[in-house]
Design a protein around this motif. Structure first.
Motif, PDB file in Angstrom:
ATOM      1  N   ILE A 153       0.878  -1.165   0.000  1.00  0.00           N
ATOM      2  CA  ILE A 153       0.000   0.000   0.000  1.00  0.00           C
ATOM      3  C   ILE A 153       0.919   1.219   0.000  1.00  0.00           C
ATOM      4  CG2 ILE A 153      -1.719   1.303   1.302  1.00  0.00           C
ATOM      5  CD1 ILE A 153      -2.606  -1.423   2.504  1.00  0.00           C
ATOM      6  N   TYR A 154       0.738   2.081  -0.987  1.00  0.00           N
ATOM      7  CA  TYR A 154       1.619   3.238  -1.150  1.00  0.00           C
ATOM      8  C   TYR A 154       1.259   4.273  -0.080  1.00  0.00           C
ATOM      9  CZ  TYR A 154       4.272   6.806  -3.797  1.00  0.00           C
ATOM     10  OH  TYR A 154       5.163   7.769  -4.194  1.00  0.00           O
ATOM     11  N   GLU A 155       2.021   4.259   1.010  1.00  0.00           N
ATOM     12  CA  GLU A 155       1.677   5.057   2.192  1.00  0.00           C
ATOM     13  C   GLU A 155       1.569   6.543   1.879  1.00  0.00           C
ATOM     14  OE1 GLU A 155       2.294   7.781   5.284  1.00  0.00           O
ATOM     15  OE2 GLU A 155       4.018   7.186   4.075  1.00  0.00           O
ATOM     16  N   GLN A 156       2.479   7.083   1.084  1.00  0.00           N
ATOM     17  CA  GLN A 156       2.472   8.527   0.837  1.00  0.00           C
ATOM     18  C   GLN A 156       1.271   8.969   0.000  1.00  0.00           C
ATOM     19  OE1 GLN A 156       6.704   8.878  -0.521  1.00  0.00           O
ATOM     20  NE2 GLN A 156       6.733  10.510   0.992  1.00  0.00           N
ATOM     21  N   ARG A 157       0.580   8.028  -0.622  1.00  0.00           N
ATOM     22  CA  ARG A 157      -0.599   8.397  -1.409  1.00  0.00           C
ATOM     23  C   ARG A 157      -1.910   7.924  -0.771  1.00  0.00           C
ATOM     24  NH1 ARG A 157       0.886   8.362  -7.877  1.00  0.00           N
ATOM     25  NH2 ARG A 157       2.693   9.739  -7.702  1.00  0.00           N
ATOM     26  N   ILE A 158      -1.825   7.487   0.472  1.00  0.00           N
ATOM     27  CA  ILE A 158      -3.067   7.234   1.204  1.00  0.00           C
ATOM     28  C   ILE A 158      -3.728   8.587   1.455  1.00  0.00           C
ATOM     29  CG2 ILE A 158      -4.077   6.430   3.365  1.00  0.00           C
ATOM     30  CD1 ILE A 158      -1.740   4.449   3.580  1.00  0.00           C
ATOM     31  N   TYR A 159      -4.998   8.689   1.107  1.00  0.00           N
ATOM     32  CA  TYR A 159      -5.716   9.937   1.350  1.00  0.00           C
ATOM     33  C   TYR A 159      -6.938   9.636   2.195  1.00  0.00           C
ATOM     34  CZ  TYR A 159      -8.437  14.199   0.636  1.00  0.00           C
ATOM     35  OH  TYR A 159      -9.173  15.344   0.826  1.00  0.00           O
ATOM     36  N   THR A 160      -7.096  10.371   3.286  1.00  0.00           N
ATOM     37  CA  THR A 160      -8.308  10.290   4.098  1.00  0.00           C
ATOM     38  C   THR A 160      -8.727  11.708   4.449  1.00  0.00           C
ATOM     39  OG1 THR A 160      -6.898   9.981   6.038  1.00  0.00           O
ATOM     40  CG2 THR A 160      -7.945   8.014   5.113  1.00  0.00           C
ATOM     41  N   ARG A 161      -9.995  11.991   4.284  1.00  0.00           N
ATOM     42  CA  ARG A 161     -10.552  13.280   4.697  1.00  0.00           C
ATOM     43  C   ARG A 161     -11.759  12.985   5.582  1.00  0.00           C
ATOM     44  NH1 ARG A 161     -12.095  18.534   2.965  1.00  0.00           N
ATOM     45  NH2 ARG A 161     -12.997  19.431   4.857  1.00  0.00           N
ATOM     46  N   TYR A 162     -11.694  13.466   6.822  1.00  0.00           N
ATOM     47  CA  TYR A 162     -12.727  13.162   7.799  1.00  0.00           C
ATOM     48  C   TYR A 162     -13.814  14.238   7.779  1.00  0.00           C
ATOM     49  CZ  TYR A 162      -9.497   9.635   9.397  1.00  0.00           C
ATOM     50  OH  TYR A 162      -8.673   8.534   9.437  1.00  0.00           O
ATOM     51  N   LEU A 163     -15.065  13.798   7.729  1.00  0.00           N
ATOM     52  CA  LEU A 163     -16.217  14.696   7.714  1.00  0.00           C
ATOM     53  C   LEU A 163     -16.983  14.475   9.022  1.00  0.00           C
ATOM     54  CD1 LEU A 163     -17.347  13.932   4.050  1.00  0.00           C
ATOM     55  CD2 LEU A 163     -15.605  15.554   4.828  1.00  0.00           C
ATOM     56  N   PRO A 164     -16.576  15.137  10.099  1.00  0.00           N
ATOM     57  CA  PRO A 164     -17.099  14.806  11.433  1.00  0.00           C
ATOM     58  C   PRO A 164     -18.596  15.053  11.592  1.00  0.00           C
ATOM     59  CG  PRO A 164     -15.727  16.790  11.498  1.00  0.00           C
ATOM     60  CD  PRO A 164     -15.533  16.185  10.154  1.00  0.00           C
ATOM     61  N   LYS A 165     -19.140  16.044  10.912  1.00  0.00           N
ATOM     62  CA  LYS A 165     -20.563  16.349  11.110  1.00  0.00           C
ATOM     63  C   LYS A 165     -21.467  15.260  10.545  1.00  0.00           C
ATOM     64  CE  LYS A 165     -20.033  21.360  11.321  1.00  0.00           C
ATOM     65  NZ  LYS A 165     -20.273  21.376  12.775  1.00  0.00           N
ATOM     66  N   THR A 166     -21.011  14.583   9.500  1.00  0.00           N
ATOM     67  CA  THR A 166     -21.825  13.519   8.890  1.00  0.00           C
ATOM     68  C   THR A 166     -21.265  12.135   9.201  1.00  0.00           C
ATOM     69  OG1 THR A 166     -20.572  13.733   6.821  1.00  0.00           O
ATOM     70  CG2 THR A 166     -22.622  14.999   7.015  1.00  0.00           C
ATOM     71  N   HIS A 167     -20.206  12.067  10.003  1.00  0.00           N
ATOM     72  CA  HIS A 167     -19.586  10.794  10.391  1.00  0.00           C
ATOM     73  C   HIS A 167     -19.185   9.985   9.154  1.00  0.00           C
ATOM     74  CE1 HIS A 167     -20.963  11.927  14.310  1.00  0.00           C
ATOM     75  NE2 HIS A 167     -22.237  11.807  13.986  1.00  0.00           N
ATOM     76  N   GLU A 168     -18.497  10.663   8.221  1.00  0.00           N
ATOM     77  CA  GLU A 168     -18.059  10.015   6.983  1.00  0.00           C
ATOM     78  C   GLU A 168     -16.569  10.261   6.771  1.00  0.00           C
ATOM     79  OE1 GLU A 168     -21.846  10.291   3.967  1.00  0.00           O
ATOM     80  OE2 GLU A 168     -20.957  12.177   4.648  1.00  0.00           O
ATOM     81  N   ILE A 169     -15.989   9.415   5.936  1.00  0.00           N
ATOM     82  CA  ILE A 169     -14.581   9.556   5.554  1.00  0.00           C
ATOM     83  C   ILE A 169     -14.489   9.442   4.038  1.00  0.00           C
ATOM     84  CG2 ILE A 169     -12.240   8.654   5.813  1.00  0.00           C
ATOM     85  CD1 ILE A 169     -13.213   7.224   8.379  1.00  0.00           C
ATOM     86  N   ILE A 170     -13.803  10.396   3.398  1.00  0.00           N
ATOM     87  CA  ILE A 170     -13.422  10.236   1.992  1.00  0.00           C
ATOM     88  C   ILE A 170     -12.073   9.528   1.986  1.00  0.00           C
ATOM     89  CG2 ILE A 170     -12.880  11.394  -0.172  1.00  0.00           C
ATOM     90  CD1 ILE A 170     -15.775  11.694   0.601  1.00  0.00           C
ATOM     91  N   TRP A 171     -12.021   8.410   1.305  1.00  0.00           N
ATOM     92  CA  TRP A 171     -10.816   7.558   1.323  1.00  0.00           C
ATOM     93  C   TRP A 171     -10.429   7.242  -0.112  1.00  0.00           C
ATOM     94  CZ3 TRP A 171     -11.264   1.625   1.906  1.00  0.00           C
ATOM     95  CH2 TRP A 171     -10.004   1.034   1.980  1.00  0.00           C
ATOM     96  N   VAL A 172      -9.146   7.361  -0.398  1.00  0.00           N
ATOM     97  CA  VAL A 172      -8.631   7.026  -1.726  1.00  0.00           C
ATOM     98  C   VAL A 172      -7.746   5.795  -1.588  1.00  0.00           C
ATOM     99  CG1 VAL A 172      -7.297   7.807  -3.711  1.00  0.00           C
ATOM    100  CG2 VAL A 172      -8.719   9.434  -2.458  1.00  0.00           C
ATOM    101  N   THR A 173      -8.013   4.771  -2.404  1.00  0.00           N
ATOM    102  CA  THR A 173      -7.296   3.504  -2.299  1.00  0.00           C
ATOM    103  C   THR A 173      -7.227   2.824  -3.658  1.00  0.00           C
ATOM    104  OG1 THR A 173      -7.387   1.279  -1.334  1.00  0.00           O
ATOM    105  CG2 THR A 173      -9.469   2.412  -1.618  1.00  0.00           C
ATOM    106  N   GLU A 174      -6.283   1.906  -3.791  1.00  0.00           N
ATOM    107  CA  GLU A 174      -6.135   1.115  -5.014  1.00  0.00           C
ATOM    108  C   GLU A 174      -6.711  -0.291  -4.859  1.00  0.00           C
ATOM    109  OE1 GLU A 174      -2.227   2.181  -7.438  1.00  0.00           O
ATOM    110  OE2 GLU A 174      -1.732   1.787  -5.339  1.00  0.00           O
ATOM    111  N   LYS A 175      -7.563  -0.496  -3.884  1.00  0.00           N
ATOM    112  CA  LYS A 175      -7.956  -1.864  -3.557  1.00  0.00           C
ATOM    113  C   LYS A 175      -8.724  -2.557  -4.679  1.00  0.00           C
ATOM    114  CE  LYS A 175     -12.382  -1.287  -1.138  1.00  0.00           C
ATOM    115  NZ  LYS A 175     -13.128  -1.738   0.039  1.00  0.00           N
ATOM    116  N   ASP A 176      -9.341  -1.803  -5.615  1.00  0.00           N
ATOM    117  CA  ASP A 176     -10.031  -2.466  -6.732  1.00  0.00           C
ATOM    118  C   ASP A 176      -9.148  -2.576  -7.967  1.00  0.00           C
ATOM    119  OD1 ASP A 176     -10.035   0.055  -7.916  1.00  0.00           O
ATOM    120  OD2 ASP A 176     -12.113  -0.103  -8.598  1.00  0.00           O
ATOM    121  N   GLY A 177      -7.856  -2.252  -7.830  1.00  0.00           N
ATOM    122  CA  GLY A 177      -6.912  -2.369  -8.942  1.00  0.00           C
ATOM    123  C   GLY A 177      -6.584  -1.053  -9.597  1.00  0.00           C
TER     124      GLY A 177
END
Length: 764
Positions: A350-374
């Protein structure tokens, strides 16, 4: 049938003879010494001519405080800069002022004449009616009337700086720095570490409350933070490990007669790290709870994300050492129990430097970027249920997130490979809803795009080009996507008048026979179609990115080297980034691969198409990871590569920096590190090798090269070595680049470069 067969044979015979005759005309380009001297002289003239050309590949908009207007500078003839004013709202563009008149006016005021080509403005502000400007020249401010160019000295102007190139939302670093003490959010308590243990006391005074007794100077508690409701402390039991030093000697310090030993901290693969064991402390009942059952044994202390309006839960991120698992872990503050909200595992990395997470506390959501589907894509994660919904999808790559609009529930991002019929590395800019609908391409035109926005995002400037297609710079409306004005379109007439050949984009199939491998080709300006030229590859196969230029950039070192009589290429082979996960995974435990299987096939395809490409004479050069790659070419592929220049190479991945090498080679350090080492394989060297190293390199330790040299000597191998006193991580600078060219001239053109000690020059 017999007559037809005879006819076919005759045609075939004559066709074969014709092809043979055509091919036999092409002879190797092997210049005489006099021709070589002239080639060097021509290169110097071209390099000098190119530097004087008024080429504008991009502009930097300087937005005014109203967010509707901006100015920018543009290079014109004689190294002069002209300045333009743009009103985005009205769609108006005009010269900000006459450069010569403004230079004369300020020169008259200061008593020092200013040539127009020396007049450079760093700041400029218009008044409300646009009849006067305040500008900064040479660290002094002036107020000038644009009607009569009457100028007066002015006081400093304060202004809010706006960087149009930065993302709207800066990405926060996921690992926080140390905290020795901490005031609670309600300002009632202060927490601190003393003698390795955790204490609190009331801000207004009172007795200290000791939470721990098992801390010590050797294994202290620390890194303190608070829950939003001020009822809990989070701190860590720390097991420190000192980072080991690496050393180098400065051998030529002016005013000394002895070398100076220098050292600096430097983690290498396999080194031990400091570990952190998280604990929760309750202010109300003075209790201590261990968080989960795992220590944090990689990186430092993570950022904590508390659920909005609720101090019962927080999350933190954990990357396991070896880069094969990434988690977002939820912690219940009352119990210390943990739950994985995101738990990604992979058999490669997992390319650590390109892990992206953005936390949306008011809606209890996370925007996450990953290569898990290829492919690298965005997901919307429900922080409470853990549900994951794919937002972007397809055989293309999300490259970076610019911003997340929580109110409109939109993501603004750039990506490559989405637009069919284009180079899959071309960047385009998009926005899309959290639900994966309403994808909008802000940059539909073919090319590699770079976008910058006005402060309020009502407008954006789009600069797009191809490596051999001149840049266009346009101003657009963000809401309608309509072009307001074309700001610049680079004219290439002066450039082409130098005789330069624009680079060619070339595509060939990779090792799997399916995947397209992309590269670029530079040729000599005076190329003779009846001659075949040696090939030099500029290599950098670091897995952290892709490297072949995509924007207009014809004036560079590759173009300059080509003028000596070479065909110079650059290729992105498998194992580099910005394509599919499978494409990237080739590098896993396999950095020595460097995409050579793809590169060699690409070069053979180029030679099959162009008979001027002589792949019996192939050289290669690179710096840093490229230095490792170029030397590796002669060790692992000597049947194809004949000469290499390797600058400050990482010749053994165990000697180089931990964070980069473990990312691709994995942890723990296994036998594959040794098997792929240039040092271990030094005895395999064939061909001609030149090594360059700066003795004060703090990026890749110089001993990486010196140990390679030691192994080459022990194996009785011939090579050239250029050591640069006092130099850091470098390709050798002007002197090293000169030596590199001379090396390839000798070994690929079988010619002698200028004898500079005798001031040998071309005879005109």
């Amino acid at each position: 049938m017999c007559l037809q067969l005879i006819h076919i044979l005759i045609v075939s015979l004559f066709t074969t003879d014709a092809v043979y005759a055509q091919q036999s005309v092409v002879k190797p380009y092997l210049p005489s010494h006099a021709q070589m001297l002239q080639a060097y002289a021509n290169v110097n003239k071209l390099d000098s001519a190119w530097k004087k050309l008024p080429l504008n590949y991009t502009i930097r908009p300087n937005w005014q405080s109203n967010g509707k207007q901006f100015w920018y500078g543009k290079r014109v003839a004689d190294n002069q800069s002209d300045y333009y004013f743009v009103d985005a709202e009205k769609g108006i563009k005009h010269k900000a002022f006459d450069t010569q008149k403004m230079a004369d006016a300020i020169g008259s005021l200061t008593g020092k004449p200013i040539p127009a080509n020396k007049f450079k403005v760093t700041q400029l502000f218009y008044d409300a009616d646009q009849k006067q400007v305040k500008l900064k020249y040479n660290d002094a401010w002036f107020k000038c009337n644009l009607n009569d160019y009457h100028c007066e000295k002015s006081a400093d102007t304060t202004f809010k700086s706006y960087d149009p190139s930065r993302p709207l939302q800066r990405r926060k670093y996921r690992w926080e720095g140390a905290l020795k003490d901490s005031i609670s959010p309600n300002k009632q308590w202060v927490a601190f570490a003393k003698s390795g243990n955790i204490y609190t006391k009331a801000v207004k005074g009172g007795a200290e409350i000791q939470f721990t007794t098992d801390g010590s100077a050797e294994k202290p508690y620390g890194e303190i933070s608070w829950s939003p409701d001020s009822k809990h402390l989070i701190a860590y039991r720390i097991d420190p490990r000192k980072i080991k030093d690496v050393y180098y000697v400065l051998s030529a310090v002016p005013g000394t007669t002895r070398g100076q030993l220098k050292s600096h901290e430097y983690d290498q693969p396999g080194d031990e790290f400091t570990t952190y064991e998280p604990f929760l402390f309750s202010i109300d009942n003075k209790s201590k709870l261990k968080v989960g059952d795992e220590k944090l044994d990689f990186f430092g202390v993570p950022a904590l994300h508390w659920r909005d309006g609720d101090s019962r839960y927080f999350t933190y991120e954990k990357v396991d050492r070896g880069h094969q698992r990434f988690r977002v872990i939820e912690v219940e503050a009352e119990t210390g129990k943990t739950r994985n909200i995101i738990d990604e595992k992979t058999n490669t990395f997992i390319y650590e430097q390109r892990i992206y997470t953005r936390y949306l506390p008011k809606t209890h959501e996370i925007i996450w970027v990953t290569e898990k589907d290829g492919w690298r894509h965005t997901y919307l994660v429900n922080e409470i249920t853990g549900d994951q919904k794919l937002i972007t999808k397809g055989n293309w790559v999300v490259r970076d997130i610019d911003s997340v609009d929580v109110k409109k529930r939109e993501i603004w991002f750039n990506a490559s490979g989405k637009n069919e019929g284009e180079d899959p590395y071309f960047l385009h800019y998009y926005r899309i809803g959290f639900d994966g609908k309403n994808l909008v391409d802000l940059t539909p035109e073919k090319g590699n795009h770079a976008v910058s926005f006005s402060p309020d995002r009502k407008y954006y400037i789009d600069t797009y080009s191809e490596v051999n297609v001149a840049p266009r710079i346009v101003l657009k409306n963000t809401a309608t996507l309509k072009t307001i004005a074309e700001l610049e379109h680079q004219d290439l007439n002066d450039l082409l008048a130098t005789g330069i050949k624009l680079p060619e984009v070339f595509v060939a199939k990779g090792r799997d026979g399916i995947t397209d491998i992309w590269g670029v080709v530079y040729r000599p300006a005076n190329m003779d179609a009846t001659k075949s030229y040696p090939v030099i590859e500029n290599i950098y196969a670091g897995p952290h990115d892709s490297f072949v230029p995509k924007s207009f950039s014809v004036i560079n070192e590759m173009q300059s080297i080509a003028q000596l009589g070479f065909i110079v290429v650059q290729i992105d082979g498998m194992g580099t980034a910005n394509r599919s996960k499978a494409f990237h995974d080739v590098c896993w435990h396999n950095i020595a691969d460097a995409g050579f299987a793809d590169r060699i096939l690409w070069l053979k395809a180029l030679a099959a198409k162009y008979e001027q490409v002589d792949i019996t004479r192939v050289g290669i050069y690179g710096t840093s990871a490229g230095g490792q790659n170029s030397a590796g070419a002669l060790l692992f592929h000597p049947e194809f590569y004949k000469a290499a220049v390797s600058a400050c190479g990482c010749h053994d991945n165990r000697i180089d920096k931990q964070w980069w090498n473990e990312q691709w080679m994995g942890y723990p350090v296994g036998p594959h590190y040794d098997q792929q080492s240039n040092i271990t394989n030094a005895g395999k060297l064939q061909g001609s090798l030149m090594l360059i190293v700066g003795e004060a390199d703090t990026n890749v330790p110089p001993e990486s090269t010196y140990r390679f040299v030691d192994a080459l000597i022990k194996n009785n191998k011939d090579f050239d070595l250029l050591t640069l006193p006092g130099a850091g991580h470098t390709d050798g600078g002007p002197y090293g680049r000169q030596k590199k060219r001379d090396f390839f001239v000798r070994h690929l053109l079988n010619a002698e470069p200028p004898a500079r000690n005798y001031a040998e020059v071309a005879v005109e």
